[in-house]
Design a protein around this motif. Structure first.
Motif, PDB file in Angstrom:
ATOM      1  N   PRO A 159       0.789  -1.238   0.000  1.00  0.00           N
ATOM      2  CA  PRO A 159       0.000   0.000   0.000  1.00  0.00           C
ATOM      3  C   PRO A 159       0.820   1.287   0.000  1.00  0.00           C
ATOM      4  O   PRO A 159       0.348   2.318  -0.473  1.00  0.00           O
ATOM      5  N   LYS A 160       2.051   1.238   0.523  1.00  0.00           N
ATOM      6  CA  LYS A 160       2.840   2.459   0.663  1.00  0.00           C
ATOM      7  C   LYS A 160       3.672   2.790  -0.575  1.00  0.00           C
ATOM      8  O   LYS A 160       4.160   3.906  -0.710  1.00  0.00           O
ATOM      9  N   LYS A 161       3.856   1.831  -1.462  1.00  0.00           N
ATOM     10  CA  LYS A 161       4.691   2.072  -2.636  1.00  0.00           C
ATOM     11  C   LYS A 161       3.913   2.872  -3.689  1.00  0.00           C
ATOM     12  O   LYS A 161       2.744   2.600  -3.944  1.00  0.00           O
ATOM     13  N   THR A 162       4.613   3.826  -4.304  1.00  0.00           N
ATOM     14  CA  THR A 162       3.974   4.696  -5.286  1.00  0.00           C
ATOM     15  C   THR A 162       4.708   4.661  -6.624  1.00  0.00           C
ATOM     16  O   THR A 162       5.871   4.250  -6.703  1.00  0.00           O
ATOM     17  N   VAL A 163       4.011   5.119  -7.662  1.00  0.00           N
ATOM     18  CA  VAL A 163       4.613   5.218  -8.998  1.00  0.00           C
ATOM     19  C   VAL A 163       5.771   6.207  -8.961  1.00  0.00           C
ATOM     20  O   VAL A 163       6.839   5.963  -9.549  1.00  0.00           O
ATOM     21  N   GLU A 164       5.568   7.320  -8.265  1.00  0.00           N
ATOM     22  CA  GLU A 164       6.617   8.349  -8.179  1.00  0.00           C
ATOM     23  C   GLU A 164       7.853   7.791  -7.460  1.00  0.00           C
ATOM     24  O   GLU A 164       8.989   8.092  -7.841  1.00  0.00           O
ATOM     25  N   GLY A 165       7.612   6.980  -6.429  1.00  0.00           N
ATOM     26  CA  GLY A 165       8.729   6.360  -5.719  1.00  0.00           C
ATOM     27  C   GLY A 165       9.495   5.404  -6.610  1.00  0.00           C
ATOM     28  O   GLY A 165      10.725   5.358  -6.577  1.00  0.00           O
ATOM     29  N   SER A 166       8.765   4.657  -7.424  1.00  0.00           N
ATOM     30  CA  SER A 166       9.396   3.714  -8.347  1.00  0.00           C
ATOM     31  C   SER A 166      10.247   4.434  -9.384  1.00  0.00           C
ATOM     32  O   SER A 166      11.386   4.037  -9.673  1.00  0.00           O
ATOM     33  N   ILE A 167       9.709   5.513  -9.947  1.00  0.00           N
ATOM     34  CA  ILE A 167      10.463   6.297 -10.932  1.00  0.00           C
ATOM     35  C   ILE A 167      11.689   6.931 -10.284  1.00  0.00           C
ATOM     36  O   ILE A 167      12.783   6.941 -10.864  1.00  0.00           O
ATOM     37  N   GLY A 168      11.508   7.453  -9.074  1.00  0.00           N
ATOM     38  CA  GLY A 168      12.642   8.032  -8.344  1.00  0.00           C
ATOM     39  C   GLY A 168      13.735   7.015  -8.093  1.00  0.00           C
ATOM     40  O   GLY A 168      14.927   7.339  -8.171  1.00  0.00           O
ATOM     41  N   ALA A 169      13.343   5.774  -7.816  1.00  0.00           N
ATOM     42  CA  ALA A 169      14.322   4.706  -7.583  1.00  0.00           C
ATOM     43  C   ALA A 169      15.144   4.426  -8.837  1.00  0.00           C
ATOM     44  O   ALA A 169      16.366   4.238  -8.769  1.00  0.00           O
ATOM     45  N   ILE A 170      14.486   4.399  -9.986  1.00  0.00           N
ATOM     46  CA  ILE A 170      15.182   4.125 -11.249  1.00  0.00           C
ATOM     47  C   ILE A 170      16.165   5.252 -11.575  1.00  0.00           C
ATOM     48  O   ILE A 170      17.327   4.994 -11.928  1.00  0.00           O
ATOM     49  N   ILE A 171      15.712   6.486 -11.446  1.00  0.00           N
ATOM     50  CA  ILE A 171      16.576   7.640 -11.732  1.00  0.00           C
ATOM     51  C   ILE A 171      17.779   7.649 -10.797  1.00  0.00           C
ATOM     52  O   ILE A 171      18.925   7.852 -11.225  1.00  0.00           O
ATOM     53  N   CYS A 172      17.521   7.412  -9.516  1.00  0.00           N
ATOM     54  CA  CYS A 172      18.607   7.398  -8.535  1.00  0.00           C
ATOM     55  C   CYS A 172      19.607   6.289  -8.835  1.00  0.00           C
ATOM     56  O   CYS A 172      20.819   6.491  -8.733  1.00  0.00           O
ATOM     57  N   SER A 173      19.104   5.115  -9.212  1.00  0.00           N
ATOM     58  CA  SER A 173      19.985   3.988  -9.523  1.00  0.00           C
ATOM     59  C   SER A 173      20.894   4.304 -10.709  1.00  0.00           C
ATOM     60  O   SER A 173      22.091   3.987 -10.699  1.00  0.00           O
ATOM     61  N   VAL A 174      20.334   4.937 -11.736  1.00  0.00           N
ATOM     62  CA  VAL A 174      21.127   5.332 -12.907  1.00  0.00           C
ATOM     63  C   VAL A 174      22.237   6.303 -12.500  1.00  0.00           C
ATOM     64  O   VAL A 174      23.406   6.142 -12.887  1.00  0.00           O
TER      65      VAL A 174
END
Length: 272
Positions: A159-174
């Protein structure tokens, strides 16, 4: 928050001590962590002592097979042992309980074994990519979701995971992977199999994007199992953080990606 921070600092100190102690301590440390993860997962999959014994035996066989380059015989043996236990425990334990336990055993033991293998076959710098991507993505997803999260990712699973969080994770990983390559170049180290010059940055950044998606999938899969089992955490050994499985669920699926990505990338480059 203070408890989580103290736990994280102590855990990181132990983690880096094992990482830099050498190959054998790393193998021992990863094996112990894997067995601890099995212990935590078995509390979800089975209450049967014989099934747990089958799981531990299978886990040790798979790890030994990975370390001694005998993975196929090890997996074949595990399948045979599983079928024997299925017959022996018929009428006492449902086959789904046995198979789910052994699947989770293979999932953990097989994928965790890639950590020391990457260290042995390549170098420490290449192995550290696993944790940079997995834990960097996890941290970035938390903060990006906290500050910018508006749209739920898969609420039924987490319930706590968001689309914005997922996108932020990808950008940060790159960005982390590219920055890591820059750091390695400054200190005179190299990633094995990532090319040279700008190609090294591009390959690392591409891996960061792909692996971040995979690590989030691993995290979601672990959350789905916890949701079905009606538990919050797999364990309590790390105050404020849960158990070993809670800390390594995002690491598991990343390990084979980090191992095989340079191989697939080099093949594609040659074909082009």
């Amino acid at each position: 928050m203070l408890k989580r921070t103290i736990t994280a600092i102590v855990a990181l100190i132990v983690f880096f001590a094992i990482i830099f102690a050498g190959k054998i301590p790393l193998i021992i440390g990863v094996s112990i962590a894997s067995l601890a993860m099995l212990y935590e997962v078995y509390s979800v999959t089975t209450n049967s002592t014989p099934v747990k014994a089958c799981g531990y035996i299978s886990g040790l066989l798979i790890m030994a097979g990975m370390y001694f380059e005998q993975t196929k015989p090890a997996i074949s043996l595990v399948i045979g042992i599983t079928m024997i236990f299925t017959v022996a425990l018929h009428g006492k334990v449902h086959y789904r309980e046995i198979l789910s336990t052994i699947f989770m055993t293979m999932y953990i033991a097989l994928l965790m074994s890639y950590i020391p293998i990457i260290r042995i076959e390549r170098n420490l710098a290449s192995m550290m990519l696993i944790f940079i991507i997995a834990w960097g993505s996890d941290t970035a997803a938390y903060f990006a979701g906290t500050f910018f999260g508006r749209h739920k990712l898969i609420p039924k699973v987490s319930p706590k995971k968001t689309v914005e969080g997922s996108i932020g994770a990808i950008i940060c990983s790159v960005l982390l992977c590219a920055a890591y390559v820059l750091f390695l170049n400054i200190v005179g180290k190299r990633l094995i199999g990532f090319g040279t010059g700008m190609a090294e940055y591009f390959t690392a950044a591409l891996l960061g994007a792909v692996a971040s998606v995979i690590t989030q999938l691993g995290d979601l899969a672990a959350s789905a199992i916890k949701r079905d089992a009606d538990i919050k955490d797999y364990g309590k050994i790390f105050p404020g953080h849960g158990g070993f499985m809670d800390r390594f669920d995002s690491v598991l699926l990343v390990t084979p990606v980090v191992y095989f990505f340079p191989i697939f990338y080099s093949i594609i480059v040659r074909l082009i």
